[in-house]
Design a protein around this motif. Structure first.
Motif, PDB file in Angstrom:
ATOM      1  N   ARG A 120      93.667  25.093  54.430  1.00  0.00           N
ATOM      2  CA  ARG A 120      92.685  24.715  53.408  1.00  0.00           C
ATOM      3  C   ARG A 120      92.973  23.136  52.697  1.00  0.00           C
ATOM      4  NH1 ARG A 120      90.342  29.056  50.426  1.00  0.00           N
ATOM      5  NH2 ARG A 120      89.517  30.036  52.551  1.00  0.00           N
ATOM      6  N   LEU A 121      94.583  22.852  53.299  1.00  0.00           N
ATOM      7  CA  LEU A 121      95.117  21.551  52.184  1.00  0.00           C
ATOM      8  C   LEU A 121      95.664  20.471  53.472  1.00  0.00           C
ATOM      9  CD1 LEU A 121      96.586  23.393  49.199  1.00  0.00           C
ATOM     10  CD2 LEU A 121      94.335  21.654  49.241  1.00  0.00           C
ATOM     11  N   GLY A 122      96.039  20.757  54.614  1.00  0.00           N
ATOM     12  CA  GLY A 122      96.110  20.252  55.707  1.00  0.00           C
ATOM     13  C   GLY A 122      95.117  19.937  56.847  1.00  0.00           C
ATOM     14  N   GLU A 123      94.978  19.688  57.913  1.00  0.00           N
ATOM     15  CA  GLU A 123      93.947  19.347  58.513  1.00  0.00           C
ATOM     16  C   GLU A 123      93.076  20.516  58.358  1.00  0.00           C
ATOM     17  OE1 GLU A 123      93.542  16.395  60.395  1.00  0.00           O
ATOM     18  OE2 GLU A 123      95.283  15.308  60.249  1.00  0.00           O
ATOM     19  N   PRO A 124      91.549  19.397  58.561  1.00  0.00           N
ATOM     20  CA  PRO A 124      90.453  21.038  58.074  1.00  0.00           C
ATOM     21  C   PRO A 124      90.125  21.717  59.276  1.00  0.00           C
ATOM     22  CG  PRO A 124      90.168  18.783  58.299  1.00  0.00           C
ATOM     23  CD  PRO A 124      91.038  18.000  58.606  1.00  0.00           C
ATOM     24  N   TYR A 125      91.096  22.456  59.623  1.00  0.00           N
ATOM     25  CA  TYR A 125      91.126  23.225  61.047  1.00  0.00           C
ATOM     26  C   TYR A 125      90.320  24.739  60.912  1.00  0.00           C
ATOM     27  CZ  TYR A 125      94.633  20.468  63.219  1.00  0.00           C
ATOM     28  OH  TYR A 125      95.760  19.584  64.034  1.00  0.00           O
ATOM     29  N   ARG A 126      89.718  24.646  61.340  1.00  0.00           N
ATOM     30  CA  ARG A 126      88.587  25.864  60.960  1.00  0.00           C
ATOM     31  C   ARG A 126      89.001  27.078  61.833  1.00  0.00           C
ATOM     32  NH1 ARG A 126      84.299  27.012  58.178  1.00  0.00           N
ATOM     33  NH2 ARG A 126      83.385  28.430  59.403  1.00  0.00           N
ATOM     34  N   ASN A 127      89.698  26.978  63.274  1.00  0.00           N
ATOM     35  CA  ASN A 127      90.008  28.129  64.066  1.00  0.00           C
ATOM     36  C   ASN A 127      92.068  27.346  64.301  1.00  0.00           C
ATOM     37  OD1 ASN A 127      87.845  29.405  64.834  1.00  0.00           O
ATOM     38  ND2 ASN A 127      86.805  27.891  65.097  1.00  0.00           N
ATOM     39  N   MET A 128      92.800  28.030  63.915  1.00  0.00           N
ATOM     40  CA  MET A 128      94.274  27.662  63.581  1.00  0.00           C
ATOM     41  C   MET A 128      95.160  28.908  64.269  1.00  0.00           C
ATOM     42  SD  MET A 128      96.174  25.713  60.475  1.00  0.00           S
ATOM     43  CE  MET A 128      97.291  26.886  59.230  1.00  0.00           C
ATOM     44  N   VAL A 129      95.877  29.043  64.755  1.00  0.00           N
ATOM     45  CA  VAL A 129      97.074  30.062  63.872  1.00  0.00           C
ATOM     46  C   VAL A 129      98.182  28.903  64.173  1.00  0.00           C
ATOM     47  CG1 VAL A 129      99.291  31.089  65.789  1.00  0.00           C
ATOM     48  CG2 VAL A 129      96.493  31.154  67.065  1.00  0.00           C
ATOM     49  N   LEU A 130      99.140  30.152  62.582  1.00  0.00           N
ATOM     50  CA  LEU A 130      99.872  29.374  61.769  1.00  0.00           C
ATOM     51  C   LEU A 130     101.842  30.021  62.724  1.00  0.00           C
ATOM     52  CD1 LEU A 130     101.775  27.685  59.766  1.00  0.00           C
ATOM     53  CD2 LEU A 130     101.781  29.652  58.419  1.00  0.00           C
ATOM     54  N   VAL A 131     102.551  29.413  63.251  1.00  0.00           N
ATOM     55  CA  VAL A 131     104.017  30.216  63.580  1.00  0.00           C
ATOM     56  C   VAL A 131     104.798  29.831  62.774  1.00  0.00           C
ATOM     57  CG1 VAL A 131     105.470  31.572  64.812  1.00  0.00           C
ATOM     58  CG2 VAL A 131     103.053  30.497  66.410  1.00  0.00           C
ATOM     59  N   THR A 132     105.014  30.803  61.560  1.00  0.00           N
ATOM     60  CA  THR A 132     106.967  30.554  60.980  1.00  0.00           C
ATOM     61  C   THR A 132     107.700  30.700  61.139  1.00  0.00           C
ATOM     62  OG1 THR A 132     105.701  31.967  59.400  1.00  0.00           O
ATOM     63  CG2 THR A 132     105.034  30.504  58.101  1.00  0.00           C
TER      64      THR A 132
END
Length: 314
Positions: A120-132
């Motif tokens: 929502r607030l970072g880059e506008p990626y509609r399809n994204m994997v986040l690895v924390t």
């Protein structure tokens, strides 16, 4: 009309509980961090959460509370079923906090809420994997602009894909998980092995000063230019890249975003991860290679995303 509502976002990890008062734009108005209680049971963690909530509410008028917690969350009822690095089991977080605070509460997996903040607030990626990358490895999927969590919250356990069935034991009980190779816990294990192999080396000496070798010990040694610590980090980053390649091969995404506390080490972690992600990418000439980028919010994404999710659902 400007949305002036405030929410409390709480991010429960293996070693720390981070809280913040956040507005609808994702701006942090106030924040506080406490260590996760050693026993990390539902009762002990609830005590810390309620104390933090009380602290925030004494200075701010909030309309809702969002919680992101490491482990498996039953969605949308907000029961923490199980966690690999915390002792809570079948913990009805939502019910307990709503009863104690008389505020609406929403509870989700910590990496899911972090992914929401990044999308929502970072880059506008509609399809994204986040690895924390923190104590463990969390994963958040945003597909077609929405969090994918499965029908009841049991999906997207990205940290527990198996990289090597004969590998080290993971906190979840399995062997060779992504988390067992590329997390803060893995860094601690690698650091202790390095200290045992070289008892006169910098990692061992710094560990003796601190009382024990941890992942932070390895980071400190790297910052002092220690070659062995750099090699440990390169190995950790390579395993991170192997896991990222597997995820990018499964999902067609615009980017793989790396968040969590360890991403604060920057290129030390990301450079070897990018190299391995390229090396193990499937059909790169046909599919391209998804960029591997640091999270916009680093370790803050969890508490910000938890607050945003709560504001969406209030």
């Amino acid at each position: 009309m400007t949305d002036t509502r405030l929410a409390i976002g709480l991010d429960i990890g293996g070693t720390k509980i981070a809280g913040a008062v956040v507005d609808a734009r994702g701006t942090v108005v106030a924040e506080h961090v406490e260590p996760t209680p050693e026993e990390s049971s539902g009762e002990a963690v609830t005590e810390v959460l309620l104390s933090m909530i009380e602290r925030f509410r004494s200075d701010h008028s909030v309309s809702t509370i969002g919680v992101g917690a490491a482990g498996i969350v039953s969605w949308p009822v907000g029961v923490m079923l199980w966690a690999p690095n915390n002792a809570y089991r079948d913990w009805p977080v939502r019910e307990q906090l709503e009863k104690a605070t008389s505020l609406p509460v929403i509870v989700d997996n910590d990496a899911n809420v972090a992914a929401l903040a990044e999308a929502r607030l970072g880059e506008p990626y509609r399809n994204m994997v986040l690895v924390t990358v923190g104590t463990g490895i969390g994963g958040g999927l945003v597909l077609d602009g929405r969090i994918y969590r499965g029908p009841t919250g049991l999906g997207a356990e990205l940290g527990h894909i198996i990289l090597n069935p004969d590998g080290p034991r993971c906190g979840c009980g399995n062997h060779g998980c992504f988390e067992a190779y590329a997390s803060g816990t893995a860094l601690t294990r690698m650091g202790r092995d390095a200290a045992a192999d070289d008892p006169d080396g910098l990692i061992a000496r710094l560990g003796a000063e601190d009382g024990e070798v941890t992942g932070h010990t390895v980071v400190k040694a790297v910052q002092q230019g220690d070659e062995i610590a750099k090699a440990v980090f390169a190995r950790l980053g390579r395993w991170l890249g192997v896991g990222i390649a597997s995820l990018a091969n499964i999902f067609e995404v615009d980017a793989v975003v790396v968040g969590g506390g360890l991403v604060e080490t920057g290129e030390l972690l990301l450079a070897p991860a990018r190299a391995a992600a390229r090396e193990f990418a499937y059909a790169p000439t046909a599919r391209g290679i998804a960029p591997v980028v640091p999270a916009t919010f680093g370790g803050d994404a969890g508490k910000i995303g938890a607050a945003l999710l709560a504001l969406e659902h209030v």
